[in-house]
Design an enzyme around this catalytic site. Structure first.
Site, PDB file in Angstrom:
ATOM      1  N   LYS A  13       0.847  -1.191   0.000  1.00  0.00           N
ATOM      2  CA  LYS A  13       0.000   0.000   0.000  1.00  0.00           C
ATOM      3  C   LYS A  13       0.877   1.232   0.000  1.00  0.00           C
ATOM      4  O   LYS A  13       1.939   1.243   0.618  1.00  0.00           O
ATOM      5  CB  LYS A  13      -0.866   0.034   1.279  1.00  0.00           C
ATOM      6  CG  LYS A  13      -2.058   0.944   1.171  1.00  0.00           C
ATOM      7  CD  LYS A  13      -3.212   0.269   0.464  1.00  0.00           C
ATOM      8  CE  LYS A  13      -4.377   1.183   0.231  1.00  0.00           C
ATOM      9  NZ  LYS A  13      -5.481   0.490  -0.446  1.00  0.00           N
TER      10      LYS A  13
ATOM     11  N   GLY B  52     -26.170   1.282   0.620  1.00  0.00           N
ATOM     12  CA  GLY B  52     -25.198   1.918  -0.269  1.00  0.00           C
ATOM     13  C   GLY B  52     -25.437   1.523  -1.708  1.00  0.00           C
ATOM     14  O   GLY B  52     -25.405   0.335  -2.058  1.00  0.00           O
TER      15      GLY B  52
HETATM   16  P1  NAD Z   1     -19.122   4.783  -3.818  1.00  0.00           P
HETATM   17  O1  NAD Z   1     -18.594   5.982  -3.158  1.00  0.00           O
HETATM   18  O2  NAD Z   1     -19.379   4.773  -5.294  1.00  0.00           O
HETATM   19  O3  NAD Z   1     -20.491   4.331  -3.104  1.00  0.00           O
HETATM   20  C1  NAD Z   1     -20.744   4.432  -1.747  1.00  0.00           C
HETATM   21  C2  NAD Z   1     -22.229   4.736  -1.610  1.00  0.00           C
HETATM   22  O4  NAD Z   1     -22.593   4.643  -0.233  1.00  0.00           O
HETATM   23  C3  NAD Z   1     -22.619   6.135  -2.094  1.00  0.00           C
HETATM   24  O5  NAD Z   1     -23.714   6.066  -2.975  1.00  0.00           O
HETATM   25  C4  NAD Z   1     -22.954   6.861  -0.789  1.00  0.00           C
HETATM   26  O6  NAD Z   1     -23.926   7.860  -0.960  1.00  0.00           O
HETATM   27  C5  NAD Z   1     -23.450   5.712   0.055  1.00  0.00           C
HETATM   28  N1  NAD Z   1     -23.450   5.959   1.495  1.00  0.00           N
HETATM   29  C6  NAD Z   1     -22.535   6.628   2.236  1.00  0.00           C
HETATM   30  N2  NAD Z   1     -22.896   6.628   3.535  1.00  0.00           N
HETATM   31  C7  NAD Z   1     -24.051   5.928   3.616  1.00  0.00           C
HETATM   32  C8  NAD Z   1     -24.904   5.562   4.687  1.00  0.00           C
HETATM   33  N3  NAD Z   1     -24.648   5.928   5.931  1.00  0.00           N
HETATM   34  N4  NAD Z   1     -26.008   4.822   4.421  1.00  0.00           N
HETATM   35  C9  NAD Z   1     -26.288   4.445   3.146  1.00  0.00           C
HETATM   36  N5  NAD Z   1     -25.506   4.760   2.088  1.00  0.00           N
HETATM   37  C10 NAD Z   1     -24.402   5.493   2.321  1.00  0.00           C
HETATM   38  O7  NAD Z   1     -18.105   3.605  -3.442  1.00  0.00           O
HETATM   39  P2  NAD Z   1     -17.998   2.154  -4.106  1.00  0.00           P
HETATM   40  O8  NAD Z   1     -16.888   2.156  -5.097  1.00  0.00           O
HETATM   41  O9  NAD Z   1     -19.341   1.677  -4.532  1.00  0.00           O
HETATM   42  O10 NAD Z   1     -17.497   1.307  -2.866  1.00  0.00           O
HETATM   43  C11 NAD Z   1     -18.392   0.905  -1.842  1.00  0.00           C
HETATM   44  C12 NAD Z   1     -17.637   0.071  -0.808  1.00  0.00           C
HETATM   45  O11 NAD Z   1     -17.045  -1.060  -1.452  1.00  0.00           O
HETATM   46  C13 NAD Z   1     -16.495   0.818  -0.128  1.00  0.00           C
HETATM   47  O12 NAD Z   1     -16.400   0.359   1.213  1.00  0.00           O
HETATM   48  C14 NAD Z   1     -15.286   0.374  -0.908  1.00  0.00           C
HETATM   49  O13 NAD Z   1     -14.096   0.465  -0.118  1.00  0.00           O
HETATM   50  C15 NAD Z   1     -15.644  -1.063  -1.188  1.00  0.00           C
HETATM   51  N6  NAD Z   1     -14.941  -1.643  -2.351  1.00  0.00           N
HETATM   52  C16 NAD Z   1     -15.073  -1.079  -3.579  1.00  0.00           C
HETATM   53  C17 NAD Z   1     -14.409  -1.639  -4.653  1.00  0.00           C
HETATM   54  C18 NAD Z   1     -14.561  -1.070  -6.045  1.00  0.00           C
HETATM   55  O14 NAD Z   1     -14.129  -1.723  -7.012  1.00  0.00           O
HETATM   56  N7  NAD Z   1     -15.177   0.098  -6.219  1.00  0.00           N
HETATM   57  C19 NAD Z   1     -13.597  -2.775  -4.473  1.00  0.00           C
HETATM   58  C20 NAD Z   1     -13.492  -3.330  -3.190  1.00  0.00           C
HETATM   59  C21 NAD Z   1     -14.165  -2.763  -2.135  1.00  0.00           C
END
Ligand code: NAD
Length: 343
Positions: A78, A177
């Protein structure tokens, strides 16, 4: 450093500065037993340098476990870049970071993370080839979220199979989410016949999901306590904690968010409540699988097959967990360790 609580025999921790571009970076290489240490570059206005070091140590270790569990030819690393405020990182900073990565001779592969973007990785690419997660226009594979969501879907399906002995038809999933991962996941779940209740702090995303997936909406603070079959956290980390776990009214938890358990004790609390928990780093490995494929030049089919393997892998974790009355997270850690620790 050597008695730091988050230090876990990391192979190498590099502190790199480049005053002209404002680069203050920590590159932590946790383990390279399986291959180069891959891990994103987090750019963040940390409260203290100590907090940045802790993040680099903790997150690099997490990547070793994630890649080992996904059986990828990768180790874990990282980068953490300390900036005075969000958005303060310049193109020159990423060029300087690229030179640091190049000096590590392929033992570390950088990618985007919170605070950095695929476009930033294109700057890194000018200095080193040990970078992945580039835009398609820059020769990369683009947004990993669809693959992450597809892997999570495979995992939710495996969870339903273990918990209910059924497919997803008619299974009620509470999706927290609806971002890049959650929205794509909801699409797969709907297509598989699941019944959805959703929540997001963005009203537009909720409205779009209700319209597209015949979902019902509840307020963000209600979704974790909703009576459903499966709770799927896809928002921020630490959503499973001493406050939410006693309120859960589901048989299982399976979602894509990183670091879902606030503490390891919370994994035990879920287990004691008889709630089947899909370990986050096992179910959400689709993105790192894609990044790995991009780095090694795998064909799309290879990536897809490896993402689909998340389902059977979780079933193996669940079977061992149930057979030994042990939390699935503990089983997953042991399985991962067996794949990279060869002392
Ligand atoms: P993103 O920012 O696109 O989506 C997060 C969503 O959660 C947003 O729509 C936001 O409005 C919503 N949110 C925030 N607080 C909230 C709450 N209290 N209640 C309900 N909704 C809420 O992020 P993402 O890329 O979709 O990632 C989501 C999760 O998955 C994160 O924890 C990220 O670390 C994990 N993740 C993502 C990936 C990837 O490829 N994008 C890979 C591994 C892990």
């Amino acid at each position: 450093m050597f008695d730091h609580p988050s230090f876990d025999n990391h192979e190498r921790v590099v502190f790199a500065t480049h005053p002209a571009s404002g680069l203050n970076a920590i590159v932590a290489i946790h383990d390279t037993t399986r291959g180069p240490a891959l891990g994103g570059c987090r750019v963040w206005p940390y409260e203290s340098d100590a907090a940045a070091v802790t993040d680099a140590l903790r997150l690099s270790r997490g990547m070793t476990y994630k890649s080992a569990m996904a059986e990828l030819p990768l180790g874990g690393g990282k980068t953490v870049v300390v900036v005075p405020r969000r958005g303060a990182a310049s193109r020159e900073l990423f060029r300087a970071l690229g030179r640091v990565v190049e000096e590590l001779s392929g033992t570390y592969v950088v990618a985007e993370d919170v605070g950095s973007s695929p476009a930033d990785m294109s700057e890194v690419r000018i200095e080193t080839r040990h970078v992945t997660g580039l835009d398609t226009a820059a020769g990369g594979t683009g947004d990993p979220s669809p693959n992450t969501a597809y892997g999570v879907f495979m995992g939710v399906r495996a969870t339903a199979k273990t918990a209910f002995g059924s497919d997803l038809s008619g299974v009620h999933v509470a999706v927290q989410g609806l971002g890049n991962v959650g929205f794509n996941l909801a699409r797969h779940l709907h297509a598989a016949g699941a019944r959805l209740t959703v929540a997001d702090i963005s009203e537009e995303r909720v409205a779009a999901a209700c319209e597209a997936f015949e979902a019902r909406a509840v307020a963000p603070d209600e979704i974790a306590g909703l009576s459903a079959d499966i709770f799927s956290p896809n928002a921020l980390g630490a959503g499973l904690n001493a406050d939410t776990i006693p309120r859960l009214k589901v048989a299982a938890v399976a979602g894509g968010a990183n670091n879902q358990l606030a503490t390891t004790e919370d994994g035990l609390a879920l287990h004691r409540r008889g709630i089947l928990y899909a370990p986050d780093y096992v179910i959400n490995a689709g993105g790192v699988i894609q990044m790995c494929g991009e780095y090694y030049g795998w064909i799309v089919d290879e990536v897809e097959q490896r993402v689909e393997a998340i389902g059977p892998r979780l079933e193996t974790v669940f079977a061992e967990a149930m057979g030994s009355d042990t939390p699935p997270g503990v089983i997953a850690d042991r399985m991962a360790e067996a794949r990279f620790r060869h002392d």
